[in-house]
Design a protein around this motif. Structure first.
Motif, PDB file in Angstrom:
ATOM      1  N   ASP A  70       0.796  -1.226   0.000  1.00 12.12           N
ATOM      2  CA  ASP A  70       0.000   0.000   0.000  1.00 12.12           C
ATOM      3  C   ASP A  70       0.831   1.279   0.000  1.00 12.12           C
ATOM      4  O   ASP A  70       0.335   2.335  -0.398  1.00 12.12           O
ATOM      5  N   LYS A  71       2.079   1.208   0.467  1.00 11.89           N
ATOM      6  CA  LYS A  71       2.911   2.406   0.555  1.00 11.89           C
ATOM      7  C   LYS A  71       4.089   2.290  -0.402  1.00 11.89           C
ATOM      8  O   LYS A  71       5.081   1.619  -0.112  1.00 11.89           O
ATOM      9  N   ILE A  72       3.920   2.916  -1.559  1.00 10.93           N
ATOM     10  CA  ILE A  72       4.974   2.932  -2.558  1.00 10.93           C
ATOM     11  C   ILE A  72       5.236   4.381  -2.963  1.00 10.93           C
ATOM     12  O   ILE A  72       4.348   5.222  -2.915  1.00 10.93           O
ATOM     13  N   ASP A  73       6.464   4.654  -3.327  1.00 11.15           N
ATOM     14  CA  ASP A  73       6.839   5.994  -3.767  1.00 11.15           C
ATOM     15  C   ASP A  73       7.769   5.841  -4.955  1.00 11.15           C
ATOM     16  O   ASP A  73       8.567   4.897  -5.016  1.00 11.15           O
ATOM     17  N   VAL A  88      15.010   6.886 -12.646  1.00  7.12           N
ATOM     18  CA  VAL A  88      13.901   6.378 -11.840  1.00  7.12           C
ATOM     19  C   VAL A  88      14.417   5.935 -10.478  1.00  7.12           C
ATOM     20  O   VAL A  88      15.402   5.195 -10.390  1.00  7.12           O
ATOM     21  N   THR A  89      13.769   6.376  -9.423  1.00  5.45           N
ATOM     22  CA  THR A  89      14.017   5.847  -8.083  1.00  5.45           C
ATOM     23  C   THR A  89      12.664   5.481  -7.491  1.00  5.45           C
ATOM     24  O   THR A  89      11.670   6.176  -7.705  1.00  5.45           O
ATOM     25  N   ALA A  90      12.617   4.391  -6.743  1.00  5.38           N
ATOM     26  CA  ALA A  90      11.357   3.940  -6.160  1.00  5.38           C
ATOM     27  C   ALA A  90      11.634   3.251  -4.833  1.00  5.38           C
ATOM     28  O   ALA A  90      12.719   2.695  -4.613  1.00  5.38           O
ATOM     29  N   SER A  91      10.661   3.308  -3.942  1.00  7.41           N
ATOM     30  CA  SER A  91      10.789   2.638  -2.654  1.00  7.41           C
ATOM     31  C   SER A  91       9.443   2.088  -2.224  1.00  7.41           C
ATOM     32  O   SER A  91       8.386   2.599  -2.617  1.00  7.41           O
ATOM     33  N   VAL A  92       9.493   1.052  -1.410  1.00 13.72           N
ATOM     34  CA  VAL A  92       8.297   0.402  -0.880  1.00 13.72           C
ATOM     35  C   VAL A  92       8.513   0.134   0.601  1.00 13.72           C
ATOM     36  O   VAL A  92       9.603  -0.285   1.018  1.00 13.72           O
ATOM     37  N   ASP A  93       7.507   0.388   1.394  1.00 17.27           N
ATOM     38  CA  ASP A  93       7.533   0.039   2.808  1.00 17.27           C
ATOM     39  C   ASP A  93       6.986  -1.383   2.947  1.00 17.27           C
ATOM     40  O   ASP A  93       5.789  -1.612   2.729  1.00 17.27           O
ATOM     41  N   PRO A  94       7.840  -2.369   3.281  1.00 20.95           N
ATOM     42  CA  PRO A  94       7.344  -3.748   3.349  1.00 20.95           C
ATOM     43  C   PRO A  94       6.265  -3.937   4.402  1.00 20.95           C
ATOM     44  O   PRO A  94       5.445  -4.862   4.297  1.00 20.95           O
ATOM     45  N   GLU A 125      14.199  -0.713  -2.076  1.00 21.37           N
ATOM     46  CA  GLU A 125      14.530   0.393  -2.966  1.00 21.37           C
ATOM     47  C   GLU A 125      14.976  -0.082  -4.348  1.00 21.37           C
ATOM     48  O   GLU A 125      15.598  -1.137  -4.484  1.00 21.37           O
ATOM     49  N   PHE A 126      14.646   0.732  -5.350  1.00 21.96           N
ATOM     50  CA  PHE A 126      15.111   0.510  -6.720  1.00 21.96           C
ATOM     51  C   PHE A 126      15.671   1.820  -7.252  1.00 21.96           C
ATOM     52  O   PHE A 126      15.049   2.879  -7.105  1.00 21.96           O
ATOM     53  N   VAL A 127      16.848   1.756  -7.878  1.00 21.09           N
ATOM     54  CA  VAL A 127      17.475   2.915  -8.503  1.00 21.09           C
ATOM     55  C   VAL A 127      17.898   2.519  -9.910  1.00 21.09           C
ATOM     56  O   VAL A 127      18.654   1.561 -10.093  1.00 21.09           O
ATOM     57  N   SER A 128      17.387   3.234 -10.898  1.00 14.78           N
ATOM     58  CA  SER A 128      17.690   2.876 -12.288  1.00 14.78           C
ATOM     59  C   SER A 128      19.117   3.268 -12.652  1.00 14.78           C
ATOM     60  O   SER A 128      19.700   4.199 -12.083  1.00 14.78           O
ATOM     61  N   LEU A 145      18.022  -3.295  -7.385  1.00 22.37           N
ATOM     62  CA  LEU A 145      16.983  -3.495  -6.383  1.00 22.37           C
ATOM     63  C   LEU A 145      17.634  -3.949  -5.092  1.00 22.37           C
ATOM     64  O   LEU A 145      18.435  -4.894  -5.092  1.00 22.37           O
ATOM     65  N   THR A 146      17.293  -3.275  -3.989  1.00 22.98           N
ATOM     66  CA  THR A 146      17.817  -3.660  -2.678  1.00 22.98           C
ATOM     67  C   THR A 146      16.663  -4.082  -1.785  1.00 22.98           C
ATOM     68  O   THR A 146      15.714  -3.318  -1.576  1.00 22.98           O
TER      69      THR A 146
END
Length: 224
Positions: A70-73, A88-94, A125-128, A145-146
Motif C-alpha cells: 500500500d505504501k509505494i513511492d 527512476v528511483t522507487a521505494s516500498v515500505d514492506p 529500494e530501486f534505482v535505475s 533493487l535492494t
C-alpha cells in the motif's frame, strides 16, 4: 503448514522482466507518442491514489496467490525530448503488505526475520541505471533493487500509457506507466518453501510483479 505456505506466498517485489506487455495498435501508439511530446520536462512523483504494486506467486501448483503493497513511492526525472535519459528511483515500505483475509498473526510473521525482516530493513529500494527504448512507447528500465540488505541488478519492461501538461481542474502535468517484472525470492535470501525439483509442494521461487502508476509533474504554466 497451511499458514506457513500462505506466508511464503507473500514474498516478493520488484524485479527482472516478464514478457513485454502487448504493444498498442498504430493509432493508440501515435496518440501516446504525441502525448509525451506535449508534457514538460522535470521531476514526476507517483500519485498514491493512482498507483499500485501487486505480485503473484504459484501456491502448491493450484493457484497464483496475489497480494500488494500500500505504501509505494517513485520519482522519475523525465525529458520527453530524450526519454532514454530518464532516471527512476522507487521505494516500498514492506510493512504496508496488504494480504487477502490474513489469519491472525500472519502479517507479523511475514515481517519477521525469516521473511521481510522489516525491523532491520524497513525499505525496499530501486534505482535505475539505464533506460533502453524498445519502441515508441516501450522501454526496458535496468537498475539495482535492494531488499533485505541484498542488492541485485534487475530490469523492468515499461509501457508509457499517455500524459498531459495539465489543465484547470488538474493543474499539474500527469503521465501514466505500466510495468511488469519477475524476481527470484531466493536471490534476496528468502528461499524457504521452494518446491523440490519435480514437485509443486510449496511456493514458487519466481514472483511476478505488476505496477500501475500515474505520476504528477511540473505545474501548468500560466497562459498569456
Amino acid at each position: 503448514m497451511t499458514r506457513t505456505l500462505l506466508g511464503l506466498s507473500a514474498l516478493a517485489l520488484l524485479g527482472a522482466c516478464t514478457q513485454t506487455p502487448p504493444k498498442p495498435d498504430a493509432p493508440a501508439q501515435a496518440a501516446s507518442t504525441a502525448a509525451i511530446a506535449g508534457i514538460p520536462a522535470g521531476e514526476y512523483r507517483a500519485d498514491p491514489a493512482h498507483s499500485s504494486l501487486t505480485f503473484k506467486v504459484g501456491h502448491l501448483g493450484y493457484s497464483n496467490f496475489t497480494a500488494s503493497f500500500d505504501k509505494i513511492d517513485a520519482v522519475v526525472k523525465l525529458d520527453p525530448a530524450n526519454p532514454a535519459a530518464a532516471q527512476v528511483t522507487a521505494s516500498v515500505d514492506p510493512r504496508s503488505l496488504d494480504l487477502p483475509a490474513p489469519p491472525k498473526g500472519f502479517h507479523d510473521e511475514l515481517m519477521g526475520a525469516a521473511f521481510f525482516d522489516a525491523a532491520a530493513h524497513p525499505k525496499i529500494e530501486f534505482v535505475s541505471s539505464k533506460v533502453d527504448m524498445t519502441g515508441a512507447d516501450t522501454a526496458k528500465i535496468t537498475g539495482n533493487l535492494t531488499m533485505r540488505g541484498v542488492t541485485r541488478p534487475v530490469t523492468f519492461d515499461a509501457t508509457f500509457n499517455g500524459g498531459y501538461p495539465g489543465f484547470a481542474m488538474d493543474p499539474q502535468a500527469r503521465v501514466g506507466f505500466s510495468l511488469t517484472g519477475r524476481i527470484k525470492r531466493s536471490d534476496f535470501g528468502m528461499s524457504a518453501g521452494i518446491p523440490a525439483p519435480g514437485s509443486d509442494m510449496g511456493v514458487t521461487d519466481e514472483v511476478d510483479i505488476a505496477i500501475e502508476t500515474e505520476l504528477l509533474g511540473p505545474p501548468l504554466k500560466p497562459q498569456g
